[in-house]
Design a protein around this motif. Sequence first.
Motif, PDB file in Angstrom:
ATOM      1  N   GLY A  42     -50.127  62.624   8.347  1.00 57.35           N
ATOM      2  CA  GLY A  42     -50.566  62.233   6.969  1.00 57.35           C
ATOM      3  C   GLY A  42     -49.821  62.085   6.038  1.00 57.35           C
ATOM      4  O   GLY A  42     -48.784  62.809   5.980  1.00 57.35           O
ATOM      5  N   VAL A  43     -50.174  60.983   5.121  1.00 49.73           N
ATOM      6  CA  VAL A  43     -49.393  61.145   3.675  1.00 49.73           C
ATOM      7  C   VAL A  43     -50.190  61.450   2.552  1.00 49.73           C
ATOM      8  O   VAL A  43     -51.371  60.773   2.599  1.00 49.73           O
ATOM      9  CB  VAL A  43     -48.773  59.851   3.655  1.00 49.73           C
ATOM     10  CG1 VAL A  43     -48.004  59.563   2.355  1.00 49.73           C
ATOM     11  CG2 VAL A  43     -47.885  59.416   4.786  1.00 49.73           C
ATOM     12  N   ALA A  44     -49.907  62.122   1.515  1.00 48.34           N
ATOM     13  CA  ALA A  44     -50.952  62.512   0.653  1.00 48.34           C
ATOM     14  C   ALA A  44     -50.500  61.602  -0.583  1.00 48.34           C
ATOM     15  O   ALA A  44     -51.366  61.191  -1.580  1.00 48.34           O
ATOM     16  CB  ALA A  44     -50.847  63.961   0.253  1.00 48.34           C
ATOM     17  N   PHE A  45     -49.259  61.599  -0.998  1.00 49.97           N
ATOM     18  CA  PHE A  45     -48.698  60.647  -2.095  1.00 49.97           C
ATOM     19  C   PHE A  45     -47.616  59.747  -1.876  1.00 49.97           C
ATOM     20  O   PHE A  45     -46.801  59.861  -0.662  1.00 49.97           O
ATOM     21  CB  PHE A  45     -47.917  61.672  -3.141  1.00 49.97           C
ATOM     22  CG  PHE A  45     -49.075  62.753  -3.573  1.00 49.97           C
ATOM     23  CD1 PHE A  45     -49.649  62.582  -4.765  1.00 49.97           C
ATOM     24  CD2 PHE A  45     -49.281  63.999  -2.938  1.00 49.97           C
ATOM     25  CE1 PHE A  45     -50.744  63.550  -5.250  1.00 49.97           C
ATOM     26  CE2 PHE A  45     -50.044  64.982  -3.509  1.00 49.97           C
ATOM     27  CZ  PHE A  45     -50.609  64.758  -4.457  1.00 49.97           C
ATOM     28  N   VAL A  46     -47.556  58.626  -2.403  1.00 52.62           N
ATOM     29  CA  VAL A  46     -46.660  57.475  -2.321  1.00 52.62           C
ATOM     30  C   VAL A  46     -46.247  57.323  -3.753  1.00 52.62           C
ATOM     31  O   VAL A  46     -46.869  56.919  -4.535  1.00 52.62           O
ATOM     32  CB  VAL A  46     -47.309  56.230  -1.669  1.00 52.62           C
ATOM     33  CG1 VAL A  46     -46.001  55.158  -1.371  1.00 52.62           C
ATOM     34  CG2 VAL A  46     -47.545  56.517  -0.242  1.00 52.62           C
ATOM     35  N   ALA A  47     -44.899  57.497  -3.839  1.00 50.46           N
ATOM     36  CA  ALA A  47     -44.205  57.273  -5.128  1.00 50.46           C
ATOM     37  C   ALA A  47     -44.930  58.182  -6.298  1.00 50.46           C
ATOM     38  O   ALA A  47     -45.044  57.655  -7.433  1.00 50.46           O
ATOM     39  CB  ALA A  47     -44.080  55.866  -5.475  1.00 50.46           C
ATOM     40  N   GLY A  48     -45.520  59.234  -6.004  1.00 55.58           N
ATOM     41  CA  GLY A  48     -46.238  60.049  -7.034  1.00 55.58           C
ATOM     42  C   GLY A  48     -47.647  59.633  -7.279  1.00 55.58           C
ATOM     43  O   GLY A  48     -48.387  60.186  -7.958  1.00 55.58           O
ATOM     44  N   LEU A  49     -48.243  58.518  -6.402  1.00 52.80           N
ATOM     45  CA  LEU A  49     -49.750  58.319  -6.611  1.00 52.80           C
ATOM     46  C   LEU A  49     -50.432  58.798  -5.106  1.00 52.80           C
ATOM     47  O   LEU A  49     -49.818  58.727  -4.336  1.00 52.80           O
ATOM     48  CB  LEU A  49     -49.622  56.527  -6.429  1.00 52.80           C
ATOM     49  CG  LEU A  49     -49.628  55.943  -7.834  1.00 52.80           C
ATOM     50  CD1 LEU A  49     -48.110  55.990  -8.353  1.00 52.80           C
ATOM     51  CD2 LEU A  49     -50.052  54.506  -7.772  1.00 52.80           C
ATOM     52  N   ALA A  50     -51.574  59.400  -5.571  1.00 56.85           N
ATOM     53  CA  ALA A  50     -52.415  60.010  -4.621  1.00 56.85           C
ATOM     54  C   ALA A  50     -53.007  58.790  -4.080  1.00 56.85           C
ATOM     55  O   ALA A  50     -53.872  58.088  -4.548  1.00 56.85           O
ATOM     56  CB  ALA A  50     -53.254  60.896  -5.254  1.00 56.85           C
ATOM     57  N   LEU A  51     -52.875  58.917  -2.544  1.00 53.89           N
ATOM     58  CA  LEU A  51     -53.586  57.891  -1.768  1.00 53.89           C
ATOM     59  C   LEU A  51     -55.108  57.921  -1.776  1.00 53.89           C
ATOM     60  O   LEU A  51     -55.804  57.081  -1.548  1.00 53.89           O
ATOM     61  CB  LEU A  51     -53.256  58.011  -0.198  1.00 53.89           C
ATOM     62  CG  LEU A  51     -51.681  57.443  -0.077  1.00 53.89           C
ATOM     63  CD1 LEU A  51     -51.363  57.501   1.266  1.00 53.89           C
ATOM     64  CD2 LEU A  51     -51.534  55.859  -0.454  1.00 53.89           C
ATOM     65  N   GLU A  52     -55.603  59.300  -2.215  1.00 54.63           N
ATOM     66  CA  GLU A  52     -56.731  59.387  -2.091  1.00 54.63           C
ATOM     67  C   GLU A  52     -57.377  58.646  -3.249  1.00 54.63           C
ATOM     68  O   GLU A  52     -58.613  58.186  -3.312  1.00 54.63           O
ATOM     69  CB  GLU A  52     -57.445  60.962  -2.227  1.00 54.63           C
ATOM     70  CG  GLU A  52     -58.855  61.321  -1.966  1.00 54.63           C
ATOM     71  CD  GLU A  52     -59.022  62.963  -2.151  1.00 54.63           C
ATOM     72  OE1 GLU A  52     -60.215  63.078  -1.775  1.00 54.63           O
ATOM     73  OE2 GLU A  52     -58.281  63.471  -2.379  1.00 54.63           O
ATOM     74  N   GLY A  53     -56.784  58.660  -4.433  1.00 50.90           N
ATOM     75  CA  GLY A  53     -57.112  58.055  -5.653  1.00 50.90           C
ATOM     76  C   GLY A  53     -57.168  56.725  -5.378  1.00 50.90           C
ATOM     77  O   GLY A  53     -57.928  55.869  -5.967  1.00 50.90           O
ATOM     78  N   ILE A  54     -56.151  56.225  -4.595  1.00 47.42           N
ATOM     79  CA  ILE A  54     -56.005  54.575  -4.121  1.00 47.42           C
ATOM     80  C   ILE A  54     -57.389  54.302  -3.537  1.00 47.42           C
ATOM     81  O   ILE A  54     -58.045  53.174  -3.671  1.00 47.42           O
ATOM     82  CB  ILE A  54     -54.754  54.493  -3.529  1.00 47.42           C
ATOM     83  CG1 ILE A  54     -53.523  54.609  -4.715  1.00 47.42           C
ATOM     84  CG2 ILE A  54     -54.886  52.935  -3.301  1.00 47.42           C
ATOM     85  CD1 ILE A  54     -52.086  54.392  -4.032  1.00 47.42           C
ATOM     86  N   ALA A  55     -57.635  55.151  -2.535  1.00 44.71           N
ATOM     87  CA  ALA A  55     -58.822  54.852  -1.706  1.00 44.71           C
ATOM     88  C   ALA A  55     -60.146  54.778  -2.468  1.00 44.71           C
ATOM     89  O   ALA A  55     -60.886  53.763  -2.247  1.00 44.71           O
ATOM     90  CB  ALA A  55     -58.926  55.825  -0.598  1.00 44.71           C
ATOM     91  N   ALA A  56     -60.076  55.583  -3.622  1.00 46.01           N
ATOM     92  CA  ALA A  56     -61.553  55.400  -4.386  1.00 46.01           C
ATOM     93  C   ALA A  56     -61.520  53.951  -5.182  1.00 46.01           C
ATOM     94  O   ALA A  56     -62.679  53.792  -5.477  1.00 46.01           O
ATOM     95  CB  ALA A  56     -61.431  56.644  -5.553  1.00 46.01           C
ATOM     96  N   ARG A  57     -60.456  53.371  -5.125  1.00 44.89           N
ATOM     97  CA  ARG A  57     -60.699  52.006  -5.842  1.00 44.89           C
ATOM     98  C   ARG A  57     -60.406  50.832  -5.064  1.00 44.89           C
ATOM     99  O   ARG A  57     -60.633  49.689  -5.333  1.00 44.89           O
ATOM    100  CB  ARG A  57     -59.699  52.141  -7.214  1.00 44.89           C
ATOM    101  CG  ARG A  57     -60.031  53.238  -8.216  1.00 44.89           C
ATOM    102  CD  ARG A  57     -58.719  53.537  -9.007  1.00 44.89           C
ATOM    103  NE  ARG A  57     -59.323  54.642  -9.947  1.00 44.89           N
ATOM    104  CZ  ARG A  57     -59.425  55.785  -9.673  1.00 44.89           C
ATOM    105  NH1 ARG A  57     -58.951  56.244  -8.434  1.00 44.89           N
ATOM    106  NH2 ARG A  57     -59.814  56.811 -10.599  1.00 44.89           N
ATOM    107  N   LEU A  58     -59.869  51.018  -3.793  1.00 48.90           N
ATOM    108  CA  LEU A  58     -59.782  49.911  -2.859  1.00 48.90           C
ATOM    109  C   LEU A  58     -60.504  50.162  -1.522  1.00 48.90           C
ATOM    110  O   LEU A  58     -60.278  49.140  -0.710  1.00 48.90           O
ATOM    111  CB  LEU A  58     -58.124  50.117  -2.346  1.00 48.90           C
ATOM    112  CG  LEU A  58     -57.361  49.288  -3.803  1.00 48.90           C
ATOM    113  CD1 LEU A  58     -55.767  49.248  -3.082  1.00 48.90           C
ATOM    114  CD2 LEU A  58     -57.646  47.964  -4.182  1.00 48.90           C
ATOM    115  N   ALA A  59     -61.275  50.970  -1.185  1.00 52.81           N
ATOM    116  CA  ALA A  59     -61.902  51.126  -0.073  1.00 52.81           C
ATOM    117  C   ALA A  59     -62.499  50.140   0.163  1.00 52.81           C
ATOM    118  O   ALA A  59     -63.286  49.761  -0.289  1.00 52.81           O
ATOM    119  CB  ALA A  59     -62.716  52.461  -0.228  1.00 52.81           C
TER     120      ALA A  59
END
Length: 439
Positions: free
Chosen positions: A365-382
């Motif tokens: 698993g990866v939690a952050f990419v370049a300092g951006l939380a993937l969980e936060g990205i998922a909340a907006r792109l799911a």
Amino acid sequence: MLRDRYDIVIAGCGPAGLSFALRAARQGARVAVAGLPAPGPRVEGASARVAALLAEIGLDIAILGPRLARAVSWPGLTSTENGEHLIDRQRLDAALLDLAREAGVTFVPAGVRRLDMRQRAIVLDGGALLAGGLVVEARGRRAPVGRGRRRGPATVAVAGAVPRGEGAPGSRVAAGPCGWLWHARPVSGPDWVQIAVDAADLREEGVATLWQTLTGGLPLPQQQRMTGCELRLSRPDLDPGCLALGDAAVAMDPLSGHGLFWALGSALAGLPMAQAMLSGEDGLARRFHRERVVETFYRQARIGRDFHALAAPAFGTRFWQDRARWPDARPAKAAPGDRWLRRVVVQAGRLEERAVLATEEAPGGVAFVAGLALEGIAARLAGRLLPDLAEFSARIAPLVAPLAAPRQAEAAHAWLTREGFAANPFPGTISDAIQEVTT
């Protein structure tokens, strides 16, 4: 006799123990290291990642020497050129010890008899105790193993210095019928040669025969360094109050080239683990250790299996056949089943439980990419496709990380594109269930 009590006491004075001691002391901990430097010369290869980690802790990387070409002669490989630094391990260990002392680390040059976890202490030869709030096991392959350990087919490395040959400095790795060879030629001094052979073959045929077969007739070193070198999962679980680093947790197969990188990386990851354990959050530290260590072991084991399998048809001997089947038949890289997992990760220097996105390259698993939380990205792109860079930078990245620089958004977008989310919908958010690490 009970020595002064420290915050952290470390058994072992190799790269894992010393680099961890240095980092911990710089963060204000009272640290003591006990051990005796390994005797005799030793040369190891180091990647650019190792050089970067050593430079980051302040080591003068001139000690590494230049990056030299490494040639690979291996059945089934088409790309055979890369490079590595050739490191004098005695010199490296001495330089790390000097840095640790400068940072305030106490060094006790004594053999380690055992760890006494009831007293949170290291028992030294002679009976003296070195006590601390946290005990660190960093004695490499000499460390006792824990329950649930696993090891690959028994393999022995035989190494030593031979007269310098002709040709430019550099190194080469070559497969042979009964094992493999690493031949290193530093900028100056004698060559260093290491063979890796099956332990049973060594008993049956003897070192001289195997050496001649794999080296093509090079003289057997007068002083031979002989060590077990198979991949080992030595400590899948942490004992309470005891942190295990480097080879004491997972002992790398030298064929992987990850030995020094794992030692230094393990020390870096050990800092937030130590903080958690000293703060009474042993559960987080133990989960982080198990997830990271067990997954690292199986990933390295399966990559090594596939590498050995390339050479197995060319030779068909016990050495190659046994290693081409171990540890199992699962692929080294496989599409993850569940995309979202809960894992313990390092965030702002501390251990935190986070949602992580499992990928083929990072099944843990990866939690952050370049300092951006993937969980936060998922909340907006799911369930949606990744938008173009302009829209991602303008609408998505600022909501996930308001202070992120444009280059961070660009790097995150590039990673998401490589993972295929421009063509496939981004996976939905994580469920509440915590999924344990599986192998």
